[in-house]
Design a protein around this motif. Sequence first.
Motif, PDB file in Angstrom:
ATOM      1  N   ILE A   3      25.855   9.411  -8.421  1.00 35.29           N
ATOM      2  CA  ILE A   3      25.953   8.364  -9.657  1.00 35.29           C
ATOM      3  C   ILE A   3      25.252   6.956  -9.112  1.00 35.29           C
ATOM      4  N   ALA A   4      24.478   6.738  -9.908  1.00 34.54           N
ATOM      5  CA  ALA A   4      23.609   5.381  -9.483  1.00 34.54           C
ATOM      6  C   ALA A   4      23.617   4.242 -10.518  1.00 34.54           C
ATOM      7  N   SER A   5      23.780   3.108 -10.191  1.00 36.22           N
ATOM      8  CA  SER A   5      24.004   2.108 -11.199  1.00 36.22           C
ATOM      9  C   SER A   5      22.412   1.223 -11.174  1.00 36.22           C
ATOM     10  N   TYR A   6      22.131   0.687 -12.337  1.00 35.93           N
ATOM     11  CA  TYR A   6      20.856   0.122 -12.238  1.00 35.93           C
ATOM     12  C   TYR A   6      21.268  -1.736 -12.891  1.00 35.93           C
ATOM     13  N   VAL A   7      20.840  -2.589 -12.370  1.00 40.44           N
ATOM     14  CA  VAL A   7      21.203  -3.814 -12.859  1.00 40.44           C
ATOM     15  C   VAL A   7      19.906  -4.905 -13.157  1.00 40.44           C
ATOM     16  N   ASP A   8      19.993  -5.807 -14.117  1.00 41.02           N
ATOM     17  CA  ASP A   8      18.829  -6.567 -14.291  1.00 41.02           C
ATOM     18  C   ASP A   8      18.933  -7.657 -13.462  1.00 41.02           C
ATOM     19  N   ASP A   9      17.888  -8.662 -13.675  1.00 37.21           N
ATOM     20  CA  ASP A   9      17.873  -9.915 -12.751  1.00 37.21           C
ATOM     21  C   ASP A   9      18.880 -10.659 -12.824  1.00 37.21           C
ATOM     22  N   ALA A  10      19.971 -10.467 -13.966  1.00 31.44           N
ATOM     23  CA  ALA A  10      21.222 -11.328 -13.886  1.00 31.44           C
ATOM     24  C   ALA A  10      22.227 -10.673 -13.403  1.00 31.44           C
ATOM     25  N   GLN A  11      22.192  -9.503 -12.656  1.00 34.48           N
ATOM     26  CA  GLN A  11      23.252  -8.668 -12.099  1.00 34.48           C
ATOM     27  C   GLN A  11      23.991  -7.947 -13.089  1.00 34.48           C
ATOM     28  N   ARG A  12      23.594  -7.705 -14.577  1.00 39.81           N
ATOM     29  CA  ARG A  12      24.362  -7.046 -15.356  1.00 39.81           C
ATOM     30  C   ARG A  12      24.068  -5.540 -15.517  1.00 39.81           C
ATOM     31  N   LEU A  13      25.045  -4.784 -15.576  1.00 35.69           N
ATOM     32  CA  LEU A  13      24.665  -3.339 -15.467  1.00 35.69           C
ATOM     33  C   LEU A  13      24.122  -2.881 -16.771  1.00 35.69           C
ATOM     34  N   ARG A  14      22.717  -2.137 -16.581  1.00 29.78           N
ATOM     35  CA  ARG A  14      21.978  -1.808 -17.708  1.00 29.78           C
ATOM     36  C   ARG A  14      21.988  -0.460 -17.945  1.00 29.78           C
ATOM     37  N   ALA A  15      21.962   0.343 -16.931  1.00 24.11           N
ATOM     38  CA  ALA A  15      21.943   1.833 -16.952  1.00 24.11           C
ATOM     39  C   ALA A  15      22.692   2.509 -16.030  1.00 24.11           C
ATOM     40  N   VAL A  16      22.825   3.968 -16.057  1.00 26.00           N
ATOM     41  CA  VAL A  16      23.146   4.756 -15.137  1.00 26.00           C
ATOM     42  C   VAL A  16      22.627   6.059 -14.910  1.00 26.00           C
ATOM     43  N   ALA A  17      22.482   6.702 -13.760  1.00 24.03           N
ATOM     44  CA  ALA A  17      22.008   7.687 -13.670  1.00 24.03           C
ATOM     45  C   ALA A  17      22.609   8.769 -12.962  1.00 24.03           C
ATOM     46  N   VAL A  18      22.936   9.938 -13.611  1.00 26.48           N
ATOM     47  CA  VAL A  18      23.881  10.948 -13.100  1.00 26.48           C
ATOM     48  C   VAL A  18      22.931  12.160 -12.564  1.00 26.48           C
ATOM     49  N   MET A  19      22.882  12.204 -11.398  1.00 26.70           N
ATOM     50  CA  MET A  19      22.131  13.434 -10.707  1.00 26.70           C
ATOM     51  C   MET A  19      23.239  14.819 -10.402  1.00 26.70           C
ATOM     52  N   SER A  20      23.084  15.933 -11.298  1.00 28.99           N
ATOM     53  CA  SER A  20      24.127  16.904 -10.573  1.00 28.99           C
ATOM     54  C   SER A  20      23.950  17.058  -9.053  1.00 28.99           C
ATOM     55  N   PHE A  21      24.882  17.746  -8.493  1.00 30.57           N
ATOM     56  CA  PHE A  21      25.021  18.205  -7.396  1.00 30.57           C
ATOM     57  C   PHE A  21      23.815  18.979  -6.786  1.00 30.57           C
ATOM     58  N   GLY A  22      23.692  19.748  -7.589  1.00 30.67           N
ATOM     59  CA  GLY A  22      22.468  20.933  -7.576  1.00 30.67           C
ATOM     60  C   GLY A  22      21.198  20.167  -7.351  1.00 30.67           C
ATOM     61  N   LEU A  23      20.982  19.092  -8.271  1.00 28.73           N
ATOM     62  CA  LEU A  23      19.576  18.554  -8.412  1.00 28.73           C
ATOM     63  C   LEU A  23      19.737  17.527  -7.066  1.00 28.73           C
ATOM     64  N   ALA A  24      20.617  16.879  -6.720  1.00 28.46           N
ATOM     65  CA  ALA A  24      20.609  16.040  -5.603  1.00 28.46           C
ATOM     66  C   ALA A  24      20.292  16.787  -4.231  1.00 28.46           C
ATOM     67  N   ALA A  25      20.858  17.962  -4.112  1.00 29.74           N
ATOM     68  CA  ALA A  25      20.687  18.861  -2.976  1.00 29.74           C
ATOM     69  C   ALA A  25      19.096  19.324  -3.028  1.00 29.74           C
ATOM     70  N   ARG A  26      18.929  19.793  -4.232  1.00 25.62           N
ATOM     71  CA  ARG A  26      17.622  20.444  -4.320  1.00 25.62           C
ATOM     72  C   ARG A  26      16.384  19.524  -4.204  1.00 25.62           C
ATOM     73  N   SER A  27      16.375  18.329  -4.962  1.00 24.25           N
ATOM     74  CA  SER A  27      15.391  17.520  -4.840  1.00 24.25           C
ATOM     75  C   SER A  27      15.502  16.826  -3.606  1.00 24.25           C
ATOM     76  N   GLY A  28      16.625  16.608  -2.914  1.00 23.17           N
ATOM     77  CA  GLY A  28      16.683  15.828  -1.694  1.00 23.17           C
ATOM     78  C   GLY A  28      15.912  16.670  -0.580  1.00 23.17           C
ATOM     79  N   ALA A  29      16.023  18.171  -0.611  1.00 23.07           N
ATOM     80  CA  ALA A  29      15.608  19.006   0.348  1.00 23.07           C
ATOM     81  C   ALA A  29      14.126  19.002   0.038  1.00 23.07           C
TER      82      ALA A  29
END
Length: 156
Positions: free
Chosen positions: A37-63
């Motif tokens: 799970i990744a969090s993204y902030v703007d220049d004012a440090q406000r949370l603007r978005a989240v990305a959720v990468m399935s375990f399988g995608l994290a493992a496969r894309s990482g490899a």
Amino acid sequence: MLPDRKDIKDLFEGLLGRDVDITEGRPVDIGIPKPVIASYVDDAQRLRAVAVMSFGLAARSGAALALVPRGAAEAAEEDRLLPDNLFDNAYEICNVLAAPFGDAMGTHLRLSEAYAPSSPVPSHLLSVASQLAAREDVDLEITGYGKGTLSLVVSV
């Protein structure tokens, strides 16, 4: 306010140097095995978005990013343990995702943090990741490595 599928596909193909098929997906399950799970902030440090990468995608894309054999991703899934090197690569993919997120939202975003499957995730991020509105859920099939799911969610 969300990156379009072509931008997501182009990002993964560009980073991995492999063909990637993208199709409609379902929200990534936040259960076990836990996703990245990744969090993204703007220049004012406000949370603007989240990305959720399935375990399988994290493992496969990482490899795939490091040209590690597919078997390493499969072993990680079987063991439900994402090795540091595959997480580091998934983290870098999450970092690069800040650009299409920011472009779609018309603002500069940066990766604030990415949480490994073994790390505790703040409850407010889990709440954003689980919201039903302002999200894009896609399945990505990486040639030679297999399929995983990515959920992109705008914090509302």
